[in-house]
Design a protein around this motif. Structure first.
Motif, PDB file in Angstrom:
ATOM      1  N   ALA A  88     -10.509   1.747   5.101  1.00 43.45           N
ATOM      2  CA  ALA A  88      -9.676   2.201   6.128  1.00 43.45           C
ATOM      3  C   ALA A  88      -8.597   1.462   6.174  1.00 43.45           C
ATOM      4  CB  ALA A  88     -10.448   2.348   7.674  1.00 43.45           C
ATOM      5  N   PRO A  89      -7.547   1.912   6.596  1.00 47.38           N
ATOM      6  CA  PRO A  89      -6.374   1.194   6.761  1.00 47.38           C
ATOM      7  C   PRO A  89      -6.594  -0.056   7.497  1.00 47.38           C
ATOM      8  CG  PRO A  89      -5.998   3.534   7.103  1.00 47.38           C
ATOM      9  CD  PRO A  89      -7.426   3.394   7.069  1.00 47.38           C
ATOM     10  N   ASP A  90      -7.496  -0.261   8.410  1.00 48.83           N
ATOM     11  CA  ASP A  90      -7.548  -1.408   9.481  1.00 48.83           C
ATOM     12  C   ASP A  90      -8.931  -1.943   9.103  1.00 48.83           C
ATOM     13  OD1 ASP A  90      -9.078   0.704  10.554  1.00 48.83           O
ATOM     14  OD2 ASP A  90      -8.760   0.000  12.495  1.00 48.83           O
ATOM     15  N   SER A  91      -9.436  -1.811   7.707  1.00 46.37           N
ATOM     16  CA  SER A  91     -10.683  -2.326   7.381  1.00 46.37           C
ATOM     17  C   SER A  91     -11.026  -3.857   7.672  1.00 46.37           C
ATOM     18  CB  SER A  91     -11.218  -1.858   6.065  1.00 46.37           C
ATOM     19  OG  SER A  91     -10.261  -2.452   5.078  1.00 46.37           O
ATOM     20  N   ARG A 124      -7.614 -10.930   2.680  1.00 39.88           N
ATOM     21  CA  ARG A 124      -6.995 -10.606   1.365  1.00 39.88           C
ATOM     22  C   ARG A 124      -6.129 -11.909   0.792  1.00 39.88           C
ATOM     23  NH1 ARG A 124      -2.970  -5.809   1.906  1.00 39.88           N
ATOM     24  NH2 ARG A 124      -2.352  -6.609   0.150  1.00 39.88           N
ATOM     25  N   TRP A 156      -2.453  -9.271  -3.245  1.00 44.01           N
ATOM     26  CA  TRP A 156      -3.793 -10.126  -2.881  1.00 44.01           C
ATOM     27  C   TRP A 156      -3.738 -11.453  -3.293  1.00 44.01           C
ATOM     28  CZ3 TRP A 156      -8.760  -7.663  -0.468  1.00 44.01           C
ATOM     29  CH2 TRP A 156      -8.198  -6.347  -0.013  1.00 44.01           C
ATOM     30  N   ARG A 169     -10.385   3.128  -1.952  1.00 45.72           N
ATOM     31  CA  ARG A 169     -10.350   4.658  -1.679  1.00 45.72           C
ATOM     32  C   ARG A 169      -9.342   5.422  -2.519  1.00 45.72           C
ATOM     33  NH1 ARG A 169     -12.566   7.765   2.123  1.00 45.72           N
ATOM     34  NH2 ARG A 169     -13.583   5.775   3.034  1.00 45.72           N
ATOM     35  N   GLU A 224      -3.313  -1.906  -8.192  1.00 43.30           N
ATOM     36  CA  GLU A 224      -3.977  -1.766  -7.089  1.00 43.30           C
ATOM     37  C   GLU A 224      -3.870  -2.565  -6.090  1.00 43.30           C
ATOM     38  OE1 GLU A 224      -4.802   1.550  -6.013  1.00 43.30           O
ATOM     39  OE2 GLU A 224      -4.619   2.550  -7.975  1.00 43.30           O
ATOM     40  N   ASP A 248      -9.487  -4.594   2.981  1.00 43.92           N
ATOM     41  CA  ASP A 248      -8.311  -4.429   3.696  1.00 43.92           C
ATOM     42  C   ASP A 248      -7.678  -3.203   3.055  1.00 43.92           C
ATOM     43  OD1 ASP A 248      -6.336  -5.060   5.652  1.00 43.92           O
ATOM     44  OD2 ASP A 248      -5.155  -5.944   4.059  1.00 43.92           O
ATOM     45  N   ASN A 249      -7.088  -2.401   4.078  1.00 44.33           N
ATOM     46  CA  ASN A 249      -6.099  -1.116   3.576  1.00 44.33           C
ATOM     47  C   ASN A 249      -6.785  -0.347   2.381  1.00 44.33           C
ATOM     48  OD1 ASN A 249      -3.938   0.439   3.915  1.00 44.33           O
ATOM     49  ND2 ASN A 249      -2.709  -0.944   2.559  1.00 44.33           N
ATOM     50  N   ASN A 250      -8.059   0.058   2.682  1.00 37.75           N
ATOM     51  CA  ASN A 250      -8.548   0.819   1.662  1.00 37.75           C
ATOM     52  C   ASN A 250      -8.887   0.437   0.322  1.00 37.75           C
ATOM     53  OD1 ASN A 250      -8.599   3.397   3.188  1.00 37.75           O
ATOM     54  ND2 ASN A 250      -6.404   3.433   3.183  1.00 37.75           N
ATOM     55  N   ARG A 251      -9.013  -0.858   0.215  1.00 39.53           N
ATOM     56  CA  ARG A 251      -9.157  -1.566  -0.968  1.00 39.53           C
ATOM     57  C   ARG A 251     -10.359  -2.854  -0.439  1.00 39.53           C
ATOM     58  NH1 ARG A 251      -6.940   2.126  -2.318  1.00 39.53           N
ATOM     59  NH2 ARG A 251      -5.363   2.553  -3.658  1.00 39.53           N
TER      60      ARG A 251
END
Length: 383
Positions: A368-371, A86, A264, A234, A260, A212-215
Motif C-alpha cells: 500500500a502507499p503507507d505500507s 527503505r 531505495w 503492486r 522500480e 514501502d509505497n507498493n514495493r
C-alpha cells in the motif's frame, strides 16, 4: 470407518496436506493412494521455509507421530522477524527466545518437511508422474480418474490436494484463482554468510521485510546458508510484457527492477543485483473469499485447492496440514465416507474463510502507499 471393505481413497497431490492425510490414515489402518504429477520427490525445488504453528501444523504432525522428527529438523531461531526501512535502517526486530517454547512457530524448509512426510509413508503409496486430466462421476459417489498417460482408476473418495489450479475443484466449484495485484520476483543467495555477509547480516536468522509505497523486499533465511529473496511490486499481472521485457534476459530484468526501486538503500538494492539464482516471476493469486461449495458425495478439497490465499496470512501450509489431519480423523472416526466428509467440511469452510480474509487484509496492507507505517504498527502491536 469399517476398513474391512477397503474403501478406495485417492489423494490428488503430494503436498504437505495430502501427505499428512495419507500418513495418518495409514497409521490407523486405512488404505490410501496418492497421485502426484511430479516424476519424483526430488523433481523440483519445493520453495522456501515454513513456520509450523502449535495448533495447526504441529498438531497435525503430532497426530502423524512425526512431531519429534520435525522438531529435530526445525529452526526455532528462524522465527526472528525484522522490519527495515527503505533507507536500510532496522525499524523493528523480534528475536525468538533462546530456549524452545511449546507455543513457538519454528521454521522448516518446505523440501525438508516434504521429505519427512514422504519417508513416513508405506512404500509405493505415492504414484509419481500421474497428472490428473479430469474426473467423471459414476454411481453412488464413485469417481473415475483419468491421467495424462492414459491410466484410469476409480475411487470412493477423491481428495483434491492438487493446489492452486486444482482439477478436482472443477467438479465442486466454478471458482478460479484471481490475481492479487502483487507480483514477487524471486531471487536467491547461496552460501550467504560467506559470499554475501552484509545481506546475510541484514536478513538475520529469520525473515527480513522492507516495505514501502507498493514495493518491498522479503528475504528469508533457509537451511544450508541459503537466503530466498522475494522482490515484491503492486503492478499489472503482465508487467513484463507491457514493458517489452524478456524474463529470460537476466540483465534486462535486473535493470527493470532497479528502476522500480529508485531511491531505495544501496544495500537493499543488492538483493536485486547480487542474486546467485537469477530471477523467477511469481504473480500471487488467491481464490475469491468466501470460497464454498455444495457437498458432493465422493469428493472434497484441502489446502490451496480449497482456500488459496496470499502468503501474508502465514497460514497456508498450516491450514493445509490441519485440513489433512482433520479429514483423516473424520474418516477414521465416522461410520461412512460421506458422514466423514460432511463433518470435515463443517470444520474446514468457516476457518478457511477467516484465514483468507486475514490474508487479503495482510497483502493489502503490505503493498500500500503507507505500507511501512502499517507494517510497523502491526508488528509493534503483536509483540
Amino acid at each position: 470407518m469399517d476398513t474391512s471393505s477397503a474403501p478406495r481413497i485417492a489423494i490428488i497431490g503430494a503436498g504437505p496436506g495430502g501427505l499428512i492425510c495419507a500418513r495418518i490414515l495409514q497409521r490407523r489402518g486405512v488404505p490410501v493412494t496418492v497421485y502426484e504429477l511430479d516424476a519424483s520427490g526430488a523433481a523440483r525445488d519445493q520453495g522456501g521455509t515454513l513456520d509450523m504453528h502449535p495448533d495447526s501444523g504441529q498438531d497435525a504432525l503430532r497426530e502423524a507421530g512425526l512431531l519429534d522428527e520435525f522438531l529435530a529438523l526445525a529452526r526455532p531461531e528462524g522465527q526472528q522477524m525484522r522490519l527495515v526501512g527503505r533507507d536500510g535502517r532496522v525499524l523493528f526486530d523480534a528475536v525468538p527466545p533462546e530456549t524452545h517454547t511449546e507455543d513457538g512457530n519454528p521454521e522448516i524448509d518446505r523440501g525438508q518437511l516434504r521429505d519427512l512426510l514422504l519417508n513416513s509413508l508405506e512404500p509405493d503409496t505415492v504414484c509419481w508422474s500421474h497428472k490428473l486430466t479430469h474426473a467423471e462421476s459414476r454411481a453412488e459417489g464413485v469417481h473415475r480418474l483419468h491421467f495424462a498417460d492414459g491410466f484410469t482408476t476409480e475411487a470412493d473418495l477423491v481428495v483434491g490436494a492438487d493446489g492452486a489450479w486444482s482439477k478436482v475443484r472443477q467438479l465442486l466449484s466454478d471458482a478460479t484463482p484471481v490475481y492479487t495485484g502483487v507480483t514477487f520476483v524471486e531471487a536467491g543467495l547461496d552460501q550467504a554468510d560467506i559470499h554475501h555477509p552484509g545481506l546475510a547480516s541484514l536478513t538475520g536468522d529469520g525473515t527480513m521485510m522492507a516495505l514501502d509505497n507498493n514495493r518491498g523486499f522479503v528475504s528469508q533465511r533457509n537451511s544450508r546458508q541459503h537466503i530466498r529473496v522475494y522482490i515484491g511490486m503492486r503492478t499489472d499481472e503482465n508487467w513484463h510484457q507491457n514493458a517489452g521485457l524478456d524474463l529470460a534476459d537476466g540483465g534486462a530484468v535486473r535493470e527493470a527492477l532497479l528502476k522500480e526501486f529508485t531511491g531505495w538503500s544501496p544495500e537493499l538494492l543488492r538483493f536485486i543485483t547480487d542474486t546467485d539464482t537469477g530471477y523467477t516471476n511469481r504473480p500471487l493469486y488467491a481464490l475469491p473469499v468466501p470460497h464454498t461449495w455444495q457437498h458432493t458425495p465422493g469428493l472434497t478439497l484441502l489446502g490451496d485447492a480449497a482456500h488459496l490465499m496470499s502468503p501474508f496470512s502465514g497460514m497456508g501450509a498450516n491450514l493445509a496440514m490441519l485440513d489433512g489431519a482433520d479429514l483423516a480423523r473424520a474418516l477414521v472416526d465416522s461410520s461412512s465416507i460421506d458422514e466423514a466428509v460432511r463433518a470435515y467440511e463443517h470444520l474446514l469452510l468457516p476457518r478457511s474463510i477467516v484465514a483468507a480474509e486475514g490474508a487479503a487484509e495482510g497483502i493489502a496492507g503490505a503493498f500500500a502507499p503507507d505500507s511501512a507505517a502499517q507494517t510497523l504498527a502491526h508488528m509493534t502491536q503483536n509483540h
